[in-house]
Motif scaffolding. Structure first.
Motif, PDB file in Angstrom:
ATOM      1  N   GLU A 269      45.785  31.005  42.258  1.00  0.00           N
ATOM      2  CA  GLU A 269      45.247  29.646  42.188  1.00  0.00           C
ATOM      3  C   GLU A 269      46.106  28.627  42.923  1.00  0.00           C
ATOM      4  O   GLU A 269      45.693  27.476  43.086  1.00  0.00           O
ATOM      5  N   ASP A 270      47.294  29.036  43.398  1.00  0.00           N
ATOM      6  CA  ASP A 270      48.140  28.128  44.173  1.00  0.00           C
ATOM      7  C   ASP A 270      48.309  28.614  45.609  1.00  0.00           C
ATOM      8  O   ASP A 270      49.312  28.330  46.259  1.00  0.00           O
ATOM      9  N   HIS A 271      47.304  29.346  46.119  1.00  0.00           N
ATOM     10  CA  HIS A 271      47.381  29.846  47.496  1.00  0.00           C
ATOM     11  C   HIS A 271      47.464  28.666  48.462  1.00  0.00           C
ATOM     12  O   HIS A 271      46.606  27.778  48.449  1.00  0.00           O
ATOM     13  N   PRO A 272      48.488  28.626  49.324  1.00  0.00           N
ATOM     14  CA  PRO A 272      48.695  27.435  50.154  1.00  0.00           C
ATOM     15  C   PRO A 272      47.746  27.311  51.351  1.00  0.00           C
ATOM     16  O   PRO A 272      47.535  26.214  51.850  1.00  0.00           O
ATOM     17  N   ARG A 273      47.165  28.424  51.790  1.00  0.00           N
ATOM     18  CA  ARG A 273      46.261  28.379  52.950  1.00  0.00           C
ATOM     19  C   ARG A 273      44.835  28.170  52.448  1.00  0.00           C
ATOM     20  O   ARG A 273      44.098  29.124  52.197  1.00  0.00           O
ATOM     21  N   VAL A 274      44.458  26.904  52.307  1.00  0.00           N
ATOM     22  CA  VAL A 274      43.167  26.594  51.690  1.00  0.00           C
ATOM     23  C   VAL A 274      41.996  27.116  52.509  1.00  0.00           C
ATOM     24  O   VAL A 274      40.911  27.367  51.966  1.00  0.00           O
ATOM     25  N   GLN A 275      42.197  27.316  53.791  1.00  0.00           N
ATOM     26  CA  GLN A 275      41.110  27.845  54.611  1.00  0.00           C
ATOM     27  C   GLN A 275      40.767  29.289  54.250  1.00  0.00           C
ATOM     28  O   GLN A 275      39.682  29.778  54.592  1.00  0.00           O
ATOM     29  N   ASP A 276      41.675  29.966  53.554  1.00  0.00           N
ATOM     30  CA  ASP A 276      41.421  31.346  53.117  1.00  0.00           C
ATOM     31  C   ASP A 276      40.678  31.407  51.786  1.00  0.00           C
ATOM     32  O   ASP A 276      40.059  32.416  51.463  1.00  0.00           O
ATOM     33  N   VAL A 277      40.785  30.339  50.996  1.00  0.00           N
ATOM     34  CA  VAL A 277      40.300  30.365  49.617  1.00  0.00           C
ATOM     35  C   VAL A 277      38.781  30.296  49.586  1.00  0.00           C
ATOM     36  O   VAL A 277      38.169  29.435  50.219  1.00  0.00           O
ATOM     37  N   LYS A 278      38.178  31.191  48.822  1.00  0.00           N
ATOM     38  CA  LYS A 278      36.717  31.208  48.695  1.00  0.00           C
ATOM     39  C   LYS A 278      36.340  31.986  47.446  1.00  0.00           C
ATOM     40  O   LYS A 278      37.140  32.766  46.913  1.00  0.00           O
ATOM     41  N   MET A 279      35.138  31.779  46.992  1.00  0.00           N
ATOM     42  CA  MET A 279      34.593  32.622  45.939  1.00  0.00           C
ATOM     43  C   MET A 279      33.895  33.808  46.602  1.00  0.00           C
ATOM     44  O   MET A 279      32.985  33.623  47.399  1.00  0.00           O
ATOM     45  N   ASP A 280      34.347  34.992  46.270  1.00  0.00           N
ATOM     46  CA  ASP A 280      33.761  36.220  46.804  1.00  0.00           C
ATOM     47  C   ASP A 280      32.512  36.543  45.984  1.00  0.00           C
ATOM     48  O   ASP A 280      32.606  36.847  44.789  1.00  0.00           O
ATOM     49  N   VAL A 281      31.337  36.468  46.593  1.00  0.00           N
ATOM     50  CA  VAL A 281      30.089  36.647  45.859  1.00  0.00           C
ATOM     51  C   VAL A 281      29.955  38.071  45.307  1.00  0.00           C
ATOM     52  O   VAL A 281      29.338  38.280  44.260  1.00  0.00           O
ATOM     53  N   GLU A 282      30.556  39.050  45.960  1.00  0.00           N
ATOM     54  CA  GLU A 282      30.535  40.416  45.431  1.00  0.00           C
ATOM     55  C   GLU A 282      31.380  40.513  44.173  1.00  0.00           C
ATOM     56  O   GLU A 282      31.004  41.218  43.220  1.00  0.00           O
ATOM     57  N   ARG A 283      32.501  39.828  44.155  1.00  0.00           N
ATOM     58  CA  ARG A 283      33.322  39.791  42.943  1.00  0.00           C
ATOM     59  C   ARG A 283      32.574  39.076  41.820  1.00  0.00           C
ATOM     60  O   ARG A 283      32.643  39.492  40.657  1.00  0.00           O
ATOM     61  N   PHE A 284      31.899  38.003  42.162  1.00  0.00           N
ATOM     62  CA  PHE A 284      31.106  37.301  41.160  1.00  0.00           C
ATOM     63  C   PHE A 284      30.051  38.233  40.564  1.00  0.00           C
ATOM     64  O   PHE A 284      29.854  38.261  39.335  1.00  0.00           O
ATOM     65  N   SER A 285      29.391  38.990  41.400  1.00  0.00           N
ATOM     66  CA  SER A 285      28.362  39.918  40.931  1.00  0.00           C
ATOM     67  C   SER A 285      28.966  40.982  40.025  1.00  0.00           C
ATOM     68  O   SER A 285      28.426  41.291  38.958  1.00  0.00           O
ATOM     69  N   ALA A 286      30.098  41.548  40.436  1.00  0.00           N
ATOM     70  CA  ALA A 286      30.741  42.599  39.635  1.00  0.00           C
ATOM     71  C   ALA A 286      31.192  42.058  38.284  1.00  0.00           C
ATOM     72  O   ALA A 286      30.994  42.696  37.241  1.00  0.00           O
ATOM     73  N   PHE A 287      31.793  40.866  38.298  1.00  0.00           N
ATOM     74  CA  PHE A 287      32.225  40.273  37.036  1.00  0.00           C
ATOM     75  C   PHE A 287      31.035  40.004  36.130  1.00  0.00           C
ATOM     76  O   PHE A 287      31.076  40.296  34.922  1.00  0.00           O
ATOM     77  N   SER A 288      29.981  39.439  36.689  1.00  0.00           N
ATOM     78  CA  SER A 288      28.800  39.098  35.894  1.00  0.00           C
ATOM     79  C   SER A 288      28.158  40.339  35.296  1.00  0.00           C
ATOM     80  O   SER A 288      27.698  40.324  34.141  1.00  0.00           O
ATOM     81  N   GLN A 289      28.122  41.425  36.048  1.00  0.00           N
ATOM     82  CA  GLN A 289      27.590  42.678  35.521  1.00  0.00           C
ATOM     83  C   GLN A 289      28.400  43.142  34.318  1.00  0.00           C
ATOM     84  O   GLN A 289      27.840  43.551  33.289  1.00  0.00           O
ATOM     85  N   GLY A 290      29.737  43.083  34.459  1.00  0.00           N
ATOM     86  CA  GLY A 290      30.589  43.487  33.352  1.00  0.00           C
ATOM     87  C   GLY A 290      30.434  42.581  32.149  1.00  0.00           C
ATOM     88  O   GLY A 290      30.314  43.049  31.007  1.00  0.00           O
ATOM     89  N   TYR A 291      30.422  41.289  32.386  1.00  0.00           N
ATOM     90  CA  TYR A 291      30.325  40.328  31.288  1.00  0.00           C
ATOM     91  C   TYR A 291      29.011  40.476  30.533  1.00  0.00           C
ATOM     92  O   TYR A 291      28.994  40.572  29.292  1.00  0.00           O
ATOM     93  N   LEU A 292      27.912  40.506  31.256  1.00  0.00           N
ATOM     94  CA  LEU A 292      26.605  40.529  30.605  1.00  0.00           C
ATOM     95  C   LEU A 292      26.300  41.872  29.959  1.00  0.00           C
ATOM     96  O   LEU A 292      25.460  41.944  29.060  1.00  0.00           O
ATOM     97  N   SER A 293      26.991  42.925  30.368  1.00  0.00           N
ATOM     98  CA  SER A 293      26.802  44.209  29.696  1.00  0.00           C
ATOM     99  C   SER A 293      27.244  44.128  28.242  1.00  0.00           C
ATOM    100  O   SER A 293      26.795  44.917  27.398  1.00  0.00           O
ATOM    101  N   LYS A 294      28.118  43.172  27.937  1.00  0.00           N
ATOM    102  CA  LYS A 294      28.602  42.986  26.566  1.00  0.00           C
ATOM    103  C   LYS A 294      28.018  41.740  25.893  1.00  0.00           C
ATOM    104  O   LYS A 294      27.867  41.722  24.665  1.00  0.00           O
ATOM    105  N   ALA A 295      27.690  40.713  26.681  1.00  0.00           N
ATOM    106  CA  ALA A 295      27.386  39.408  26.092  1.00  0.00           C
ATOM    107  C   ALA A 295      25.943  38.957  26.227  1.00  0.00           C
ATOM    108  O   ALA A 295      25.556  37.971  25.592  1.00  0.00           O
TER     109      ALA A 295
END
Length: 373
Positions: A269-295
């Motif tokens: 969360e303190d990565h200094p090169r802001v041009q590199d920072v992004k939300m990875d949509v594949e990571r979002f999908s993987a996390f959401s799959q894991g979360y919703l499998s339980k919740a």
């Protein structure tokens, strides 16, 4: 260290203690690993009383949550009582300490290193929320205003006013002049970031109003579900949530959103090169799959509708808080260098902008996952 070695004697640890050593570098609390002559180890922690104003109530919350998880057959740590049968010890300086069992053969990570870990992390957050879905007790509101963006706006306005006031007051000494010059230059340096805060104010308040009105229901939530607050085993599967200091009855969407902020960002969360920072949509999908499998089973329609936006809300709040602490001259978060909080703020803003651009895709992904439940 001598203080910690003395403090640990106030807790009912059955095995002889052999050493007490500092463990990690937390933002808020000081943590120590307590080793004994037996295999069982313990964690000793000095709670930050400037952050947690009612530590006895906080410890009672933790006790209720851990006992409920244990009653559900889940894994969590066990609190160790003091010789006075309390969940905390207050030392002669007014500092509060807590002690609990160390969970062996586990590791933590600052950010998810692969998709399997992202998905497992989602399962961990979802499992915690699911385990607490049946909790019928009451938890104290130990951090009034936590995640309340209206409250954060009030704090932010106060920070700006203090910084401007310091710049207008005449310095009474050379040291004060240096401090006030630093405060003024900091505020001037981040003026564009202040504009970014206020450009989203109405949108963020609208989301909070749904929580305040009960449209988005209050449940037991962790309130700090970044990846480093989960323990993993050697197979990179989540074992349990840790750092339960912030457990309260808010909305579980805060847990989802904060975890996405951590898991779906390939960088710290303190990565200094802001041009590199992004939300990875594949990571979002993987996390959401894991979360919703339980919740998925307990979420209502309002929660489902606003699940994706919660990630933007929490990321925005963290951007605001890092920026506010930078303007306030680093009074809350620990920093490793003078501009650390500003770097954190810029990094979180870059992540927020990436989420904003991908919000429609995030909503489509969640819609498809919900169809399977």
């Amino acid at each position: 260290m001598g203080d910690a070695q003395l403090i640990v004697t106030h807790f009912c640890i059955p095995e002889p203690v052999t050493s007490v050593a500092a463990l990690g570098e937390g933002f808020i609390n000081d943590t120590f690993l307590v080793q004994t002559q037996a295999e069982q180890q313990y964690i000793l922690q000095r709670k930050n009383r400037s952050v947690f104003r009612d530590i006895p109530a906080m410890m009672e919350n933790i006790s209720k949550v851990t006992r409920h998880i244990q009653s559900e057959g889940g894994i969590t740590y066990h609190l160790i009582a003091t010789r006075e049968d309390k969940w905390y010890h207050k030392d002669a300086d007014g500092e509060y300490w807590a002690c609990f069992t160390y969970i062996p053969d586990t590791i933590t990570f600052e950010h998810a290193q692969n998709m399997d870990m992202v998905r497992a992390g989602g399962q961990g957050v979802g499992l915690f929320n699911s385990q607490m879905a049946g909790f019928n007790g009451y938890l104290e509101d130990t951090l009034p205003g936590f995640h309340n963006i209206s409250y954060r706006f009030e704090q932010f306005a106060g920070s700006l006013n203090r910084a401007r006031s310091r710049s207008s007051d005449a310095p009474v000494s050379q040291s004060n002049a240096s401090m006030e010059s630093n405060s003024t230059s900091r505020l001037e340096e981040v003026s564009s970031l202040v504009d970014e805060v206020y450009s989203r104010k109405e949108q963020m308040e609208a989301f909070w109003n749904l929580v305040a009105a009960g449209t988005i229901p209050r449940r037991v939530s962790h309130n700090d579900t970044k990846l480093s607050n989960f323990l993993f085993d050697k197979d990179l599967q989540v074992v349990c949530a840790i750092d339960l200091d912030t457990v309260m009855q808010t909305t579980v969407l805060f847990d989802f959103g904060d975890a996405v902020r951590s898991y779906a960002n390939p960088f710290p969360e303190d990565h200094p090169r802001v041009q590199d920072v992004k939300m990875d949509v594949e990571r979002f999908s993987a996390f959401s799959q894991g979360y919703l499998s339980k919740a998925a089973w307990f979420l209502n329609e309002a929660e489902k509708t606003h699940l994706a936006f919660s990630a933007l809300y929490i990321t925005y709040e963290q951007f605001l808080r890092f920026l506010m602490d930078y303007i306030d001259r680093d009074t809350y978060y620990r920093v490793r260098y003078p501009a650390h909080n500003m770097v954190r703020a810029r990094s979180q803003l870059a992540l927020l902008k990436s989420m904003e651009a991908q919000l429609p895709a995030m909503q489509r992904i969640l819609s498809e996952i919900f169809k399977t439940y």
